[in-house]
Scaffold this motif. Structure first.
Motif, PDB file in Angstrom:
ATOM      1  N   ARG A 197      37.393 -32.540  49.133  1.00 16.14           N
ATOM      2  CA  ARG A 197      37.243 -32.217  50.552  1.00 16.14           C
ATOM      3  C   ARG A 197      35.929 -32.699  51.163  1.00 16.14           C
ATOM      4  NH1 ARG A 197      39.032 -26.034  50.033  1.00 16.14           N
ATOM      5  NH2 ARG A 197      37.919 -26.399  48.072  1.00 16.14           N
ATOM      6  N   PRO A 198      34.798 -32.563  50.474  1.00 20.17           N
ATOM      7  CA  PRO A 198      33.560 -33.088  51.075  1.00 20.17           C
ATOM      8  C   PRO A 198      33.604 -34.597  51.314  1.00 20.17           C
ATOM      9  CG  PRO A 198      33.044 -31.509  49.351  1.00 20.17           C
ATOM     10  CD  PRO A 198      34.515 -31.769  49.249  1.00 20.17           C
ATOM     11  N   THR A 199      34.226 -35.326  50.397  1.00 22.45           N
ATOM     12  CA  THR A 199      34.351 -36.777  50.587  1.00 22.45           C
ATOM     13  C   THR A 199      35.265 -37.081  51.764  1.00 22.45           C
ATOM     14  OG1 THR A 199      34.015 -37.124  48.210  1.00 22.45           O
ATOM     15  CG2 THR A 199      34.969 -38.941  49.472  1.00 22.45           C
ATOM     16  N   ILE A 200      36.367 -36.339  51.864  1.00 19.63           N
ATOM     17  CA  ILE A 200      37.292 -36.543  52.979  1.00 19.63           C
ATOM     18  C   ILE A 200      36.609 -36.256  54.310  1.00 19.63           C
ATOM     19  CG2 ILE A 200      39.370 -35.630  54.088  1.00 19.63           C
ATOM     20  CD1 ILE A 200      40.559 -35.262  51.285  1.00 19.63           C
TER      21      ILE A 200
ATOM     22  N   VAL B  36      27.880 -45.063  55.766  1.00 21.90           N
ATOM     23  CA  VAL B  36      27.945 -43.679  55.310  1.00 21.90           C
ATOM     24  C   VAL B  36      28.029 -43.691  53.795  1.00 21.90           C
ATOM     25  CG1 VAL B  36      29.336 -41.579  55.298  1.00 21.90           C
ATOM     26  CG2 VAL B  36      29.031 -42.849  57.426  1.00 21.90           C
ATOM     27  N   ASP B  37      27.279 -42.813  53.171  1.00 18.97           N
ATOM     28  CA  ASP B  37      27.257 -42.704  51.717  1.00 18.97           C
ATOM     29  C   ASP B  37      28.424 -41.856  51.233  1.00 18.97           C
ATOM     30  OD1 ASP B  37      26.595 -42.405  49.027  1.00 18.97           O
ATOM     31  OD2 ASP B  37      25.080 -40.867  49.431  1.00 18.97           O
TER      32      ASP B  37
ATOM     33  N   THR C 173      33.464 -36.486  54.956  1.00 21.67           N
ATOM     34  CA  THR C 173      32.504 -37.561  55.211  1.00 21.67           C
ATOM     35  C   THR C 173      33.213 -38.793  55.748  1.00 21.67           C
ATOM     36  OG1 THR C 173      31.116 -36.728  53.409  1.00 21.67           O
ATOM     37  CG2 THR C 173      30.675 -38.966  54.186  1.00 21.67           C
ATOM     38  N   ILE C 174      34.362 -39.124  55.177  1.00 23.04           N
ATOM     39  CA  ILE C 174      35.139 -40.263  55.653  1.00 23.04           C
ATOM     40  C   ILE C 174      35.562 -40.055  57.101  1.00 23.04           C
ATOM     41  CG2 ILE C 174      37.337 -41.503  55.398  1.00 23.04           C
ATOM     42  CD1 ILE C 174      37.070 -41.020  52.343  1.00 23.04           C
ATOM     43  N   ARG C 175      36.051 -38.871  57.413  1.00 27.86           N
ATOM     44  CA  ARG C 175      36.513 -38.614  58.780  1.00 27.86           C
ATOM     45  C   ARG C 175      35.367 -38.722  59.785  1.00 27.86           C
ATOM     46  NH1 ARG C 175      41.605 -37.625  59.093  1.00 27.86           N
ATOM     47  NH2 ARG C 175      42.767 -36.568  57.434  1.00 27.86           N
ATOM     48  N   ARG C 176      34.204 -38.207  59.433  1.00 29.25           N
ATOM     49  CA  ARG C 176      33.053 -38.329  60.341  1.00 29.25           C
ATOM     50  C   ARG C 176      32.683 -39.789  60.549  1.00 29.25           C
ATOM     51  NH1 ARG C 176      30.945 -33.941  57.349  1.00 29.25           N
ATOM     52  NH2 ARG C 176      29.519 -35.348  56.266  1.00 29.25           N
ATOM     53  N   ALA C 177      32.801 -40.581  59.482  1.00 29.29           N
ATOM     54  CA  ALA C 177      32.485 -42.001  59.601  1.00 29.29           C
ATOM     55  C   ALA C 177      33.468 -42.712  60.526  1.00 29.29           C
ATOM     56  CB  ALA C 177      32.507 -42.643  58.217  1.00 29.29           C
ATOM     57  N   ILE C 178      34.745 -42.418  60.383  1.00 31.87           N
ATOM     58  CA  ILE C 178      35.755 -43.063  61.228  1.00 31.87           C
ATOM     59  C   ILE C 178      35.549 -42.681  62.683  1.00 31.87           C
ATOM     60  CG2 ILE C 178      38.224 -43.295  61.683  1.00 31.87           C
ATOM     61  CD1 ILE C 178      37.167 -44.657  59.089  1.00 31.87           C
ATOM     62  N   GLU C 179      35.100 -41.455  62.922  1.00 32.80           N
ATOM     63  CA  GLU C 179      34.821 -41.026  64.297  1.00 32.80           C
ATOM     64  C   GLU C 179      33.682 -41.818  64.916  1.00 32.80           C
ATOM     65  OE1 GLU C 179      34.101 -36.882  63.939  1.00 32.80           O
ATOM     66  OE2 GLU C 179      36.222 -36.368  63.588  1.00 32.80           O
TER      67      GLU C 179
ATOM     68  N   LEU D 162      31.105 -37.709  46.326  1.00 36.56           N
ATOM     69  CA  LEU D 162      32.069 -37.935  45.256  1.00 36.56           C
ATOM     70  C   LEU D 162      31.520 -37.435  43.925  1.00 36.56           C
ATOM     71  CD1 LEU D 162      34.883 -39.484  45.427  1.00 36.56           C
ATOM     72  CD2 LEU D 162      33.723 -41.313  44.220  1.00 36.56           C
ATOM     73  N   ARG D 163      30.248 -37.706  43.670  1.00 37.74           N
ATOM     74  CA  ARG D 163      29.636 -37.290  42.407  1.00 37.74           C
ATOM     75  C   ARG D 163      29.220 -35.813  42.420  1.00 37.74           C
ATOM     76  NH1 ARG D 163      25.949 -42.541  40.535  1.00 37.74           N
ATOM     77  NH2 ARG D 163      27.751 -43.871  40.023  1.00 37.74           N
ATOM     78  N   LYS D 164      28.790 -35.332  43.568  1.00 40.60           N
ATOM     79  CA  LYS D 164      28.337 -33.945  43.650  1.00 40.60           C
ATOM     80  C   LYS D 164      29.486 -32.968  43.483  1.00 40.60           C
ATOM     81  CE  LYS D 164      25.604 -30.848  46.579  1.00 40.60           C
ATOM     82  NZ  LYS D 164      24.855 -30.737  47.862  1.00 40.60           N
ATOM     83  N   TYR D 165      30.684 -33.378  43.924  1.00 41.91           N
ATOM     84  CA  TYR D 165      31.851 -32.506  43.849  1.00 41.91           C
ATOM     85  C   TYR D 165      32.961 -33.203  43.055  1.00 41.91           C
ATOM     86  CZ  TYR D 165      29.341 -30.300  47.692  1.00 41.91           C
ATOM     87  OH  TYR D 165      28.372 -29.703  48.463  1.00 41.91           O
ATOM     88  N   PRO D 166      32.806 -33.268  41.735  1.00 49.13           N
ATOM     89  CA  PRO D 166      33.762 -34.026  40.914  1.00 49.13           C
ATOM     90  C   PRO D 166      35.177 -33.454  40.925  1.00 49.13           C
ATOM     91  CG  PRO D 166      32.277 -32.760  39.529  1.00 49.13           C
ATOM     92  CD  PRO D 166      31.743 -32.659  40.909  1.00 49.13           C
ATOM     93  N   ASN D 167      35.322 -32.198  41.279  1.00 54.28           N
ATOM     94  CA  ASN D 167      36.637 -31.569  41.257  1.00 54.28           C
ATOM     95  C   ASN D 167      37.112 -31.133  42.634  1.00 54.28           C
ATOM     96  OD1 ASN D 167      36.895 -31.650  38.329  1.00 54.28           O
ATOM     97  ND2 ASN D 167      35.300 -30.063  38.311  1.00 54.28           N
TER      98      ASN D 167
END
Length: 347
Positions: free
Chosen positions: A308-311, A294-295, A313-319, A300-305
């Motif tokens: 939540r989008p990174t989190i 998963v990228d 993405t991480i949760r979907r990957a762990i699933e 991380l770069r698209k939403y520098p501030n």
């Protein structure tokens, strides 16, 4: 500083990372670079083409990403490579990450290294809160060391290991079991580690990357056979110790040392897997022996501030984390070979 926007997010953002098999993910391995000053025969080809620097995550991005994982319950982080200590600015990164050690959010920050930089960097690492290192060492013979690493300097590595010991760093030696190469050094390596109060872990060679003319099957030395040979000289005591990782451990009664076995090929070690890996390009691999990834760099770069989008993405990957890897050398063919090199994923 921790990202303030994390604390403004709903509390369920901070739920522990639990995979579909109810394994809690609290261990993160982070490759900080794909570059290395060695060219170990089982790890990479001699004429490696490394990634352009623009493709790598910056150390500031890695700090932010690691901090997000810590917020999600990761308590142990290991820095890998390539050779992590050749990454420019790494000490500053470790200094910044040590804030999580100081707060207790992070239990341990460790490294896996080839030892080439330890003479000059052991004391700074200790001063920054690192207390333990894994050092890769497959032979005590200088000529064979040169052969297997291609570019390595044996004396420099041994001096670095001893410097690390003197600085108070706990050392574990990682030795890849290579048939026809270090079989005759089994007892020498074990004895040398015992004399220096080092733990040692033996690792079966893994089918990762195209290493040119090297024969994966010809390199493979089963750790079942290795253990049987150890039992010819030592009394081995099985222990219940598990780190949630791939190693099983024994105690040697005669020396009181700990020996680990990582057996991805003769024993699937995945039932208690508690870890994931992030590459130097920001790819999250849920399993070392699978190609699924998963990228994380893009959100991380698209939403520098906004984390939540990174989190998410991480949760979907762990699933989607698989139950286990597919490494297999059955029938004298390499099944489940992973195309990427170990230096890209992180050792």
């Amino acid at each position: 500083m921790l990202n303030e926007n994390l604390f403004a997010q709903p509390l369920d953002q901070f739920k522990p990372l639990i995979d579909p098999y109810m394994r809690r993910i609290n261990y993160l391995r982070v490759s900080v670079t794909d570059r290395c000053d060695f060219r170990c025969q089982y790890c990479m080809s001699e004429n490696m083409v490394f990634l352009p620097k623009k493709d790598l995550m910056t150390l500031e991005e890695l700090d932010r990403l690691c901090t997000i994982f810590i917020q999600l319950g990761v308590t142990n982080i290991r820095l890998t490579g390539g050779e992590p200590l050749v990454r420019r600015g790494l000490l500053d990164f470790i200094k910044n990450m040590s804030r999580h050690l100081n707060t207790g959010a992070l239990s341990e920050l460790t490294l896996t290294t080839n030892g080439s930089q330890l003479t000059r960097l052991s004391k700074p690492l200790y001063d920054l809160g690192v207390r333990r290192l894994n050092v890769s060492l497959d032979t005590l013979d200088p000529d064979k060391f040169k052969q297997v690493t291609r570019w390595g300097n044996f004396s420099k590595v041994i001096n670095g290991i001893m410097t690390a010991k003197e600085c108070g760093l706990k050392i574990k030696i990682n030795t890849v079991a290579l048939k026809g190469f270090n079989e005759n050094e089994l007892f020498d390596l074990t004895s040398w580690c015992a004399q220096n109060e080092f733990d040692i872990t033996f690792i079966e060679v893994m089918p990762m990357g195209d290493i040119g003319n090297e024969n994966r099957i010809g390199q493979f030395w089963s750790l079942k056979n290795l253990r049987q040979r150890l039992e010819e000289r030592y009394t081995l005591i099985d222990t219940p110790e598990r780190s949630g990782g791939p190693a099983t451990y024994i105690k040697v009664w005669e020396t009181n040392q700990k020996i680990g076995f990582i057996t991805p090929l003769t024993h699937n070690f995945c039932e208690s897997c508690n870890r994931v890996r992030v590459t130097c390009t920001g790819e999250l691999f849920m399993c070392l022996g699978q190609e699924d990834k998963v990228d994380l760099k893009t959100p991380l770069r698209k939403y520098p501030n906004d984390d939540r989008p990174t989190i998410e993405t991480i949760r979907r990957a762990i699933e989607a984390k698989p139950k286990g890897h597919d490494f297999d050398y059955s029938r004298q063919t390499i099944q489940g070979q992973v195309t990427r090199y170990m230096n890209h994923t992180g050792g």
